[in-house]
Motif scaffolding. Structure first.
Motif, PDB file in Angstrom:
ATOM      1  N   ILE A   6       0.780  -1.127   0.077  1.00 47.32           N
ATOM      2  CA  ILE A   6       0.081   0.001   0.083  1.00 47.32           C
ATOM      3  C   ILE A   6       0.997   1.263   0.031  1.00 47.32           C
ATOM      4  O   ILE A   6       0.484   2.211  -0.743  1.00 47.32           O
ATOM      5  N   PRO A   7       1.853   1.229   0.937  1.00 48.32           N
ATOM      6  CA  PRO A   7       2.581   2.441   0.983  1.00 48.32           C
ATOM      7  C   PRO A   7       3.362   2.793  -0.574  1.00 48.32           C
ATOM      8  O   PRO A   7       3.235   3.979  -1.153  1.00 48.32           O
ATOM      9  N   LEU A   8       3.638   1.933  -1.231  1.00 50.78           N
ATOM     10  CA  LEU A   8       4.442   1.870  -2.673  1.00 50.78           C
ATOM     11  C   LEU A   8       3.305   2.309  -3.406  1.00 50.78           C
ATOM     12  O   LEU A   8       3.346   3.139  -4.522  1.00 50.78           O
ATOM     13  N   TYR A   9       2.489   1.763  -3.381  1.00 49.52           N
ATOM     14  CA  TYR A   9       0.955   2.089  -4.335  1.00 49.52           C
ATOM     15  C   TYR A   9       0.787   3.481  -4.088  1.00 49.52           C
ATOM     16  O   TYR A   9       0.425   4.336  -5.199  1.00 49.52           O
ATOM     17  N   LEU A  10       0.661   3.914  -2.885  1.00 45.86           N
ATOM     18  CA  LEU A  10       0.270   5.426  -2.777  1.00 45.86           C
ATOM     19  C   LEU A  10       1.266   6.225  -3.431  1.00 45.86           C
ATOM     20  O   LEU A  10       0.853   7.369  -3.857  1.00 45.86           O
ATOM     21  N   VAL A  11       2.683   5.959  -3.147  1.00 50.70           N
ATOM     22  CA  VAL A  11       3.452   6.818  -3.555  1.00 50.70           C
ATOM     23  C   VAL A  11       3.475   6.953  -5.309  1.00 50.70           C
ATOM     24  O   VAL A  11       3.580   8.090  -5.941  1.00 50.70           O
ATOM     25  N   ASP A  12       3.164   5.741  -5.999  1.00 51.69           N
ATOM     26  CA  ASP A  12       3.187   5.717  -7.255  1.00 51.69           C
ATOM     27  C   ASP A  12       1.880   6.434  -7.835  1.00 51.69           C
ATOM     28  O   ASP A  12       1.855   7.132  -9.023  1.00 51.69           O
ATOM     29  N   ARG A  13       0.770   5.954  -7.313  1.00 49.93           N
ATOM     30  CA  ARG A  13      -0.720   6.299  -7.802  1.00 49.93           C
ATOM     31  C   ARG A  13      -0.889   7.633  -7.509  1.00 49.93           C
ATOM     32  O   ARG A  13      -1.498   8.580  -8.367  1.00 49.93           O
ATOM     33  N   HIS A  14      -0.428   8.219  -6.110  1.00 46.84           N
ATOM     34  CA  HIS A  14      -1.137   9.437  -5.826  1.00 46.84           C
ATOM     35  C   HIS A  14       0.117  10.503  -5.798  1.00 46.84           C
ATOM     36  O   HIS A  14       0.052  11.795  -5.045  1.00 46.84           O
ATOM     37  N   SER A  15       1.430   9.910  -5.884  1.00 44.02           N
ATOM     38  CA  SER A  15       2.444  10.928  -5.701  1.00 44.02           C
ATOM     39  C   SER A  15       2.740  11.426  -4.263  1.00 44.02           C
ATOM     40  O   SER A  15       3.162  12.603  -4.039  1.00 44.02           O
ATOM     41  N   ILE A  16       2.588  10.630  -3.220  1.00 46.16           N
ATOM     42  CA  ILE A  16       2.526  11.056  -1.836  1.00 46.16           C
ATOM     43  C   ILE A  16       3.860  10.771  -1.437  1.00 46.16           C
ATOM     44  O   ILE A  16       4.608   9.830  -1.945  1.00 46.16           O
ATOM     45  N   ALA A  17       4.628  11.613  -0.676  1.00 46.20           N
ATOM     46  CA  ALA A  17       6.026  11.350  -0.313  1.00 46.20           C
ATOM     47  C   ALA A  17       6.088   9.897   0.559  1.00 46.20           C
ATOM     48  O   ALA A  17       5.079   9.491   1.245  1.00 46.20           O
ATOM     49  N   PRO A  18       7.038   9.368   0.158  1.00 46.51           N
ATOM     50  CA  PRO A  18       7.224   7.996   0.902  1.00 46.51           C
ATOM     51  C   PRO A  18       7.094   8.007   2.385  1.00 46.51           C
ATOM     52  O   PRO A  18       6.269   6.809   2.755  1.00 46.51           O
ATOM     53  N   ALA A  19       7.706   8.752   2.996  1.00 44.08           N
ATOM     54  CA  ALA A  19       7.386   8.536   4.589  1.00 44.08           C
ATOM     55  C   ALA A  19       5.936   8.601   4.867  1.00 44.08           C
ATOM     56  O   ALA A  19       5.547   8.152   6.028  1.00 44.08           O
ATOM     57  N   TYR A  20       5.254   9.683   4.426  1.00 43.41           N
ATOM     58  CA  TYR A  20       3.855   9.904   4.643  1.00 43.41           C
ATOM     59  C   TYR A  20       3.091   8.503   4.160  1.00 43.41           C
ATOM     60  O   TYR A  20       2.207   8.162   5.020  1.00 43.41           O
ATOM     61  N   ALA A  21       3.418   8.014   3.097  1.00 43.98           N
ATOM     62  CA  ALA A  21       2.692   6.943   2.622  1.00 43.98           C
ATOM     63  C   ALA A  21       2.882   5.844   3.705  1.00 43.98           C
ATOM     64  O   ALA A  21       1.881   5.118   4.065  1.00 43.98           O
ATOM     65  N   ALA A  22       3.968   5.613   4.169  1.00 48.86           N
ATOM     66  CA  ALA A  22       4.443   4.474   5.134  1.00 48.86           C
ATOM     67  C   ALA A  22       3.706   4.862   6.514  1.00 48.86           C
ATOM     68  O   ALA A  22       2.962   3.904   7.018  1.00 48.86           O
ATOM     69  N   MET A  23       3.407   6.223   6.739  1.00 48.50           N
ATOM     70  CA  MET A  23       2.703   6.426   7.895  1.00 48.50           C
ATOM     71  C   MET A  23       1.279   6.236   7.885  1.00 48.50           C
ATOM     72  O   MET A  23       0.713   5.794   8.957  1.00 48.50           O
ATOM     73  N   LEU A  24       0.766   6.110   6.813  1.00 48.67           N
ATOM     74  CA  LEU A  24      -0.622   5.778   6.676  1.00 48.67           C
ATOM     75  C   LEU A  24      -1.079   4.551   6.861  1.00 48.67           C
ATOM     76  O   LEU A  24      -2.347   3.995   7.130  1.00 48.67           O
ATOM     77  N   LEU A  25       0.093   3.609   6.980  1.00 45.69           N
ATOM     78  CA  LEU A  25      -0.296   2.346   7.310  1.00 45.69           C
ATOM     79  C   LEU A  25      -1.018   2.217   8.926  1.00 45.69           C
ATOM     80  O   LEU A  25      -1.521   1.406   9.192  1.00 45.69           O
ATOM     81  N   GLY A  26      -0.667   3.160   9.396  1.00 42.31           N
ATOM     82  CA  GLY A  26      -1.264   3.320  11.200  1.00 42.31           C
ATOM     83  C   GLY A  26      -2.624   3.657  11.011  1.00 42.31           C
ATOM     84  O   GLY A  26      -3.216   3.228  11.906  1.00 42.31           O
ATOM     85  N   VAL A  27      -3.253   4.105   9.854  1.00 47.02           N
ATOM     86  CA  VAL A  27      -4.600   4.090   9.591  1.00 47.02           C
ATOM     87  C   VAL A  27      -5.244   2.982   9.537  1.00 47.02           C
ATOM     88  O   VAL A  27      -6.324   2.652   9.979  1.00 47.02           O
ATOM     89  N   ILE A  28      -4.733   2.123   8.575  1.00 48.14           N
ATOM     90  CA  ILE A  28      -5.105   0.874   8.569  1.00 48.14           C
ATOM     91  C   ILE A  28      -5.247  -0.130   9.820  1.00 48.14           C
ATOM     92  O   ILE A  28      -6.232  -0.593  10.127  1.00 48.14           O
TER      93      ILE A  28
END
Length: 166
Positions: A6-28
């Protein structure tokens, strides 16, 4: 294996910063805390089999929705729901196994269950990553979502009329 990407997907699909994308796993994971409680409650209220089928039926459409939404508040709601239903599965399958396994085989059955569910997913990740390198993360994630929807539809077809506990 989709959750690990999911973090890699968010970075590629939505151009989110990698650190922020990794932190979003906390939401899950936060949704997972709620899902464990709901799963246990539903397992006792509706029956183990019905609660397990609910998680199987809903997970595919949630994962598919995750691939279709733009990065906004609705996606965060889908992340929470994804976490809820992923953990609901755990807190419903485990009591089901306890109820349906003879005491002298419970250790073996739980070993198989945990080995295949957790480590099995880890074994699929290199294969999934290989195809992501070839076809792109977004494309492979979309395929995973479609396969999940197909599995959810299969679970819906296999499910007989639920019997609710009184």
């Amino acid at each position: 294996s989709a959750a690990g990407f999911i973090p890699l997907y968010l970075v590629d699909r939505h151009s989110i910063a990698p650190a922020y994308a990794a932190m979003l796993l906390g939401v899950i994971r936060a949704g997972g805390v709620l899902g464990s409680l709901i799963g246990g409650w539903l397992s006792d209220k509706w029956g183990r089999r019905n609660a397990i089928f609910l998680t199987l039926i809903v997970t595919g459409p949630i994962l598919y929705t995750l691939t279709r939404l733009p990065f906004n508040a609705a996606l965060m709601v889908v992340f929470v729901l994804f976490g809820v239903f992923m953990q609901m599965k755990q807190s419903t399958i485990q009591p089901f196994l306890m109820d349906n396994t003879p005491p002298q085989l419970r250790g073996i059955v739980f070993g198989l269950y945990f080995g295949l569910s957790m480590e099995g997913a880890s074994l699929l990740q290199p294969v999934t990553g290989y195809y992501m390198d070839i076809f792109g993360i977004v494309s492979v994630f979309n395929v995973i979502a479609l396969i999940s929807v197909g599995l959810s539809l299969t679970a819906l077809v296999v499910l007989k009329k639920p019997r609710l506990r009184r």
